[in-house]
Motif scaffolding. Structure first.
Motif, PDB file in Angstrom:
ATOM      1  N   UNK A  50       0.836  -1.207   0.000  1.00  0.00           N
ATOM      2  CA  UNK A  50       0.000   0.000   0.000  1.00  0.00           C
ATOM      3  C   UNK A  50       0.867   1.252   0.000  1.00  0.00           C
ATOM      4  N   UNK A  51       1.877   1.268   0.863  1.00  0.00           N
ATOM      5  CA  UNK A  51       2.755   2.440   0.933  1.00  0.00           C
ATOM      6  C   UNK A  51       3.542   2.619  -0.354  1.00  0.00           C
ATOM      7  N   UNK A  52       3.980   1.512  -0.949  1.00  0.00           N
ATOM      8  CA  UNK A  52       4.728   1.596  -2.201  1.00  0.00           C
ATOM      9  C   UNK A  52       3.846   2.124  -3.324  1.00  0.00           C
ATOM     10  N   UNK A  53       2.606   1.627  -3.392  1.00  0.00           N
ATOM     11  CA  UNK A  53       1.677   2.068  -4.433  1.00  0.00           C
ATOM     12  C   UNK A  53       1.351   3.549  -4.282  1.00  0.00           C
ATOM     13  N   UNK A  54       1.057   3.975  -3.068  1.00  0.00           N
ATOM     14  CA  UNK A  54       0.723   5.385  -2.839  1.00  0.00           C
ATOM     15  C   UNK A  54       1.935   6.276  -3.051  1.00  0.00           C
ATOM     16  N   UNK A  58       1.841   9.460  -5.971  1.00  0.00           N
ATOM     17  CA  UNK A  58       1.539  10.704  -5.252  1.00  0.00           C
ATOM     18  C   UNK A  58       0.275  10.562  -4.414  1.00  0.00           C
ATOM     19  N   UNK A  59       0.267   9.529  -3.580  1.00  0.00           N
ATOM     20  CA  UNK A  59      -0.885   9.290  -2.716  1.00  0.00           C
ATOM     21  C   UNK A  59      -2.121   8.824  -3.451  1.00  0.00           C
ATOM     22  N   UNK A  60      -1.940   8.321  -4.660  1.00  0.00           N
ATOM     23  CA  UNK A  60      -3.065   7.856  -5.465  1.00  0.00           C
ATOM     24  C   UNK A  60      -3.642   8.909  -6.382  1.00  0.00           C
ATOM     25  N   UNK A  61      -3.192  10.149  -6.257  1.00  0.00           N
ATOM     26  CA  UNK A  61      -3.779  11.234  -7.045  1.00  0.00           C
ATOM     27  C   UNK A  61      -3.411  11.147  -8.530  1.00  0.00           C
ATOM     28  N   UNK A  62      -2.374  10.381  -8.863  1.00  0.00           N
ATOM     29  CA  UNK A  62      -1.954  10.249 -10.263  1.00  0.00           C
ATOM     30  C   UNK A  62      -2.560   9.031 -10.950  1.00  0.00           C
ATOM     31  N   UNK A  63      -3.416   8.303 -10.264  1.00  0.00           N
ATOM     32  CA  UNK A  63      -4.043   7.123 -10.863  1.00  0.00           C
ATOM     33  C   UNK A  63      -5.300   7.556 -11.602  1.00  0.00           C
ATOM     34  N   UNK A  64      -5.306   7.349 -12.907  1.00  0.00           N
ATOM     35  CA  UNK A  64      -6.465   7.735 -13.711  1.00  0.00           C
ATOM     36  C   UNK A  64      -7.610   6.733 -13.599  1.00  0.00           C
ATOM     37  N   UNK A  65      -7.285   5.438 -13.525  1.00  0.00           N
ATOM     38  CA  UNK A  65      -8.348   4.428 -13.547  1.00  0.00           C
ATOM     39  C   UNK A  65      -7.863   3.125 -12.957  1.00  0.00           C
TER      40      UNK A  65
END
Length: 253
Positions: A50-54, A58-65
């Motif tokens: 989870x920490x690596x993914x976030x 950028x805390x998930x803000x760069x994930x489009x879909x």
């Protein structure tokens, strides 16, 4: 979180049957040509994952879909949506039916219109001649296969399997070559031409995605392929199911 290319990461997870047998599961993360990210499939990551993914996004803000590509992989869609609430949530038609309370995109990923949104970064393929959602819910042979264009890596759930020894044994024992899912005979559509359609689809995909360096397969392993591995192993897997296809053709035409 295993980085397989400059713009591709794969995370392996646990999926236990009856709390005992760990069949494994996965998700993949790809960086788009615009620098943002897509997540392929859903599962609940460990705290370290989870920490690596976030951290990567950028805390998930760069994930489009979040793009869910297997209609029967539904258990972890809600937890991953909660982790990445700003990302578009995309699934198959069965995902929308099974979890109607989630904010799904109305377009489903088995349809070309939904796939077109990601055409700059991903190629998609749905097996011809198979029911994506059979009436028998134990039949999981079909799914939407995804290939990341810049790395050539394929992400696939169930349609193609890699048999690998569990745990530390996997470091010493060789993986199997690519194989089609054992429920393939029951996934073939009960109509004339289905077996021929599947055969043609597999041969065309062996050619079109030739040069694939890795296959990330659910429930099993990441398989590193030699230069001609994708093409050769796809055709070998197809030879192994020719008896099934001939029997289907004799029955339905």
């Amino acid at each position: 979180m295993q980085q397989l290319a400059n713009d591709f990461w794969n995370l392996r997870g646990t999926f236990k049957v009856a709390g005992l047998l760990d069949l494994g599961t996965q998700l993949s993360v790809v960086r788009r040509s615009n620098g943002r990210f897509l997540v392929l499939d859903s599962y609940s990551p460990t705290e370290a994952q989870r920490q690596a993914l976030l951290g990567l996004t950028a805390g998930g803000t760069l994930v489009d879909a979040i793009i869910n590509v297997h209609p029967f992989h539904t258990l972890h869609c809600e937890p991953l949506h909660q982790l990445l609430p700003a990302a578009r949530l995309i699934g198959t038609r069965r995902h929308l039916q099974r979890a109607p309370h989630l904010p799904w995109d109305p377009e489903v990923i088995e349809d070309p219109a939904a796939q077109a949104d990601f055409a700059d970064d991903l190629d998609f393929s749905v097996p011809a001649g198979l029911d994506l959602v059979p009436a028998n819910e134990s039949v999981h042979a079909s799914s939407v296969l995804v290939r990341h264009r810049s790395s050539g890596i394929v992400h696939v759930d169930d349609t193609l399997n890699v048999l690998a020894a569990p745990g530390a044994l996997g470091r010493w024992l060789p993986q199997s070559r690519l194989k089609f899912h054992p429920t393939l005979p029951r996934a073939l559509q009960a109509r004339a031409g289905a077996a021929v359609a599947f055969d043609r689809w597999a041969r065309a995909l062996a050619d079109r995605w030739a040069g694939t360096p890795y296959v990330c397969a659910a429930h099993s392993a990441v398989r590193k392929l030699p230069a001609t591995g994708w093409h050769d192993e796809m055709l070998k897997a197809l030879r192994h199911v020719q008896g099934t296809l001939r029997r289907h053709h004799r029955r339905y035409g």
